[in-house]
Design a protein around this motif. Structure first.
Motif, PDB file in Angstrom:
ATOM      1  N   VAL A 229       0.832  -1.201   0.000  1.00  0.00           N
ATOM      2  CA  VAL A 229       0.000   0.000   0.000  1.00  0.00           C
ATOM      3  C   VAL A 229       0.867   1.251   0.000  1.00  0.00           C
ATOM      4  CG1 VAL A 229      -1.721   1.301   1.313  1.00  0.00           C
ATOM      5  CG2 VAL A 229      -1.862  -1.207   1.181  1.00  0.00           C
ATOM      6  N   ALA A 230       1.949   1.229   0.789  1.00  0.00           N
ATOM      7  CA  ALA A 230       2.816   2.408   0.899  1.00  0.00           C
ATOM      8  C   ALA A 230       4.157   2.012   1.487  1.00  0.00           C
ATOM      9  CB  ALA A 230       2.153   3.470   1.768  1.00  0.00           C
ATOM     10  N   VAL A 231       5.180   2.794   1.149  1.00  0.00           N
ATOM     11  CA  VAL A 231       6.493   2.727   1.783  1.00  0.00           C
ATOM     12  C   VAL A 231       6.730   4.071   2.454  1.00  0.00           C
ATOM     13  CG1 VAL A 231       8.970   2.401   1.473  1.00  0.00           C
ATOM     14  CG2 VAL A 231       7.355   1.099   0.065  1.00  0.00           C
ATOM     15  N   GLY A 232       7.088   4.048   3.724  1.00  0.00           N
ATOM     16  CA  GLY A 232       7.236   5.279   4.482  1.00  0.00           C
ATOM     17  C   GLY A 232       8.519   6.027   4.179  1.00  0.00           C
ATOM     18  N   CYS A 233       8.541   7.275   4.615  1.00  0.00           N
ATOM     19  CA  CYS A 233       9.744   8.105   4.440  1.00  0.00           C
ATOM     20  C   CYS A 233      10.729   7.926   5.593  1.00  0.00           C
ATOM     21  CB  CYS A 233       9.358   9.573   4.286  1.00  0.00           C
ATOM     22  SG  CYS A 233       8.523  10.282   5.722  1.00  0.00           S
ATOM     23  N   ASP A 234      10.447   6.993   6.518  1.00  0.00           N
ATOM     24  CA  ASP A 234      11.331   6.721   7.650  1.00  0.00           C
ATOM     25  C   ASP A 234      12.453   5.771   7.223  1.00  0.00           C
ATOM     26  OD1 ASP A 234       9.403   4.737   7.256  1.00  0.00           O
ATOM     27  OD2 ASP A 234       9.362   4.138   9.357  1.00  0.00           O
TER      28      ASP A 234
END
Length: 454
Positions: free
Chosen positions: A426-431
């Protein structure tokens, strides 16, 4: 040897490495080798481990070794030695030649093509070598600082399972009979802390760490200990959950394992053995359409930075997956020939600094986006099959409700297939964690099967 064998930093000198490699290659040629390659390296460092304020171990390491591969036509032999005298090197070369003569010819054997060799100049621009002038006594103090910071988090942090400080440097050469000589020097340092909390049957254990090529890029020992203590504290009271299907969020330290499984399936060895779930998938969508994977080997201080691969072939920037579509394999010369292709400069396995595309969501935003599901912070076992794609791992972490961490969970299993997981991102974080050769943020998977209470 006429060259000085050891520099002031106690690593082999570049002159010694060059001279030893030349001697090995010439000895191979003079005794019947049609091609040859040699790798010679030396490394040194030490590690300290402290447990509950007491020094548990202090280990010093200093190694040197040489590996020689020779070809007589398409017959190959390999030998290694820790004796770097002329006599020791000669003995290893002759042993490799004896092995080659006793080995059947393989039409795919041989060095990578000469035209593909890297320009070994400019290695300094990668900024890989940062000696750390830390003494064992100072390292012990740092480990104790980490432990003390963890204990200070809460009285329920009951014991240490060890705080460690490691420092390591190495220098090596790869050379072959094409005339390629590449010398590189690199360092790696780390601090880690593992703590235990609770008592009796309710005890929990967790950790934190920091690793970098330069000590100035490490988190402070206090921060590492504090985070280890907070993570341990957060796991107290962990429970099982009911079996269900739900979204799963992997923290960056575990998300890179997902990408590692994908890289393994992209490797030449898996492909020519037909042991990859990616067979016949070139040019096909294998990930969610917002995912791009790029190899960037020239990042200064990068954990996976390099100018050449294990065969001297020039490393290069590549896009492996673009908008979810598979664009390339990871090949050395042998696997490439087996597949009727050309090496991609990835001999030795893996990618050089894999950058995973990500959105603007930070960790808190990913939790809100998930709303209800499982946050995974620990995995057990190695239940990923890169041939079939089947994935099943023991897990622990936290249950999330209404976009907030609700309570810790344990003794569960998560299952799916790598195919479904990669397409269901769904998403890959910016962390993004940058201390590893796989640079990824947290990864949110649309859904997985979670086995808990029956």
């Amino acid at each position: 040897m006429t060259a000085v064998a050891e520099s002031a930093d106690l690593l082999p000198t570049p002159e010694f490495l060059q001279r030893s490699a030349e001697f090995a290659l010439e000895t191979a040629r003079a005794n019947g080798a049609t091609q040859a390659s040699v790798g010679l390296s030396g490394s040194r460092g030490f590690s300290v481990n402290v447990r509950n304020g007491e020094v548990e171990s202090l280990e010093f390491q200093q190694d040197r070794d040489l590996g020689i591969s020779v070809y007589i036509g398409q017959q190959k032999g390999h030998a290694s030695t820790g004796d770097l005298s002329d006599a020791g090197i000669r003995q290893a070369v002759l042993a490799a030649l004896d092995i080659a003569r006793a080995t059947g010819a393989d039409p795919f054997n041989g060095l990578a093509e000469a035209a593909l060799m890297a320009d070994a100049r400019g290695i300094e621009a990668l900024d890989l070598d940062h000696p750390w002038a830390v003494t064992p006594e100072q390292a012990i103090d740092l480990a104790c600082i980490a432990e003390n910071a963890a204990f200070a988090v809460d009285a329920r942090i009951s014991a240490s399972d060890g705080a460690s400080v490691n420092t390591h440097r190495g220098r090596g050469i790869y050379a072959n009979s094409h005339g390629f000589y590449g010398i590189s020097t690199g360092s790696s340092h780390s601090i880690s802390c593992v703590m235990v909390g609770g008592s009796g049957s309710q005890m929990q254990r967790d950790y934190w760490y920091s690793s970098a090529r330069s000590a100035e890029d490490l988190l402070s020992a206090e921060s590492i200990g504090r985070i280890a203590g907070e993570r341990t504290l957060a796991k107290l009271g962990a429970r099982k959950i009911d079996t269900c299907t739900a979204p799963v969020l992997f923290v960056p330290q575990l998300a890179r394992g997902l990408w590692g499984h994908l890289l393994g399936a992209m490797s030449g060895g898996a492909l020519y053995r037909r042991a990859s779930f990616l067979l016949d998938q070139m040019g096909e969508p294998i990930c969610a359409p917002h995912i791009t994977l790029a190899q960037r080997p020239f990042i200064p201080r990068g954990a996976g930075s390099a100018l050449w691969d294990a065969e001297g072939v020039a490393a290069r920037e590549r896009t492996l997956v673009k908008d979810g579509v598979l664009q390339g394999w990871l090949l050395g010369s042998y696997s490439a020939r087996k597949l009727g292709l050309q090496t991609t400069g990835n001999a030795g396995g893996g990618a050089y600094n894999l950058l995973v595309s990500h959105g603007d969501d930070d960790f808190a935003a990913l939790l809100r986006r998930m709303d209800r599901g499982l946050l995974v912070t620990e995995l057990m076992g190695s239940g990923a099959n890169t041939m079939t794609g089947d994935y099943s791992r023991g897990a622990a972490g936290f249950w999330v409700e209404n976009g907030q961490i609700a309570y810790p969970v344990q003794e569960i299993t998560i299952a799916s297939t790598l195919q479904q997981m990669l397409k269901g991102i769904v998403a890959v974080g910016c962390d993004v964690e940058t201390s590893h050769s796989i640079r990824t943020g947290s990864v949110l998977i649309e859904q997985m099967r979670i086995a808990g209470k029956q």
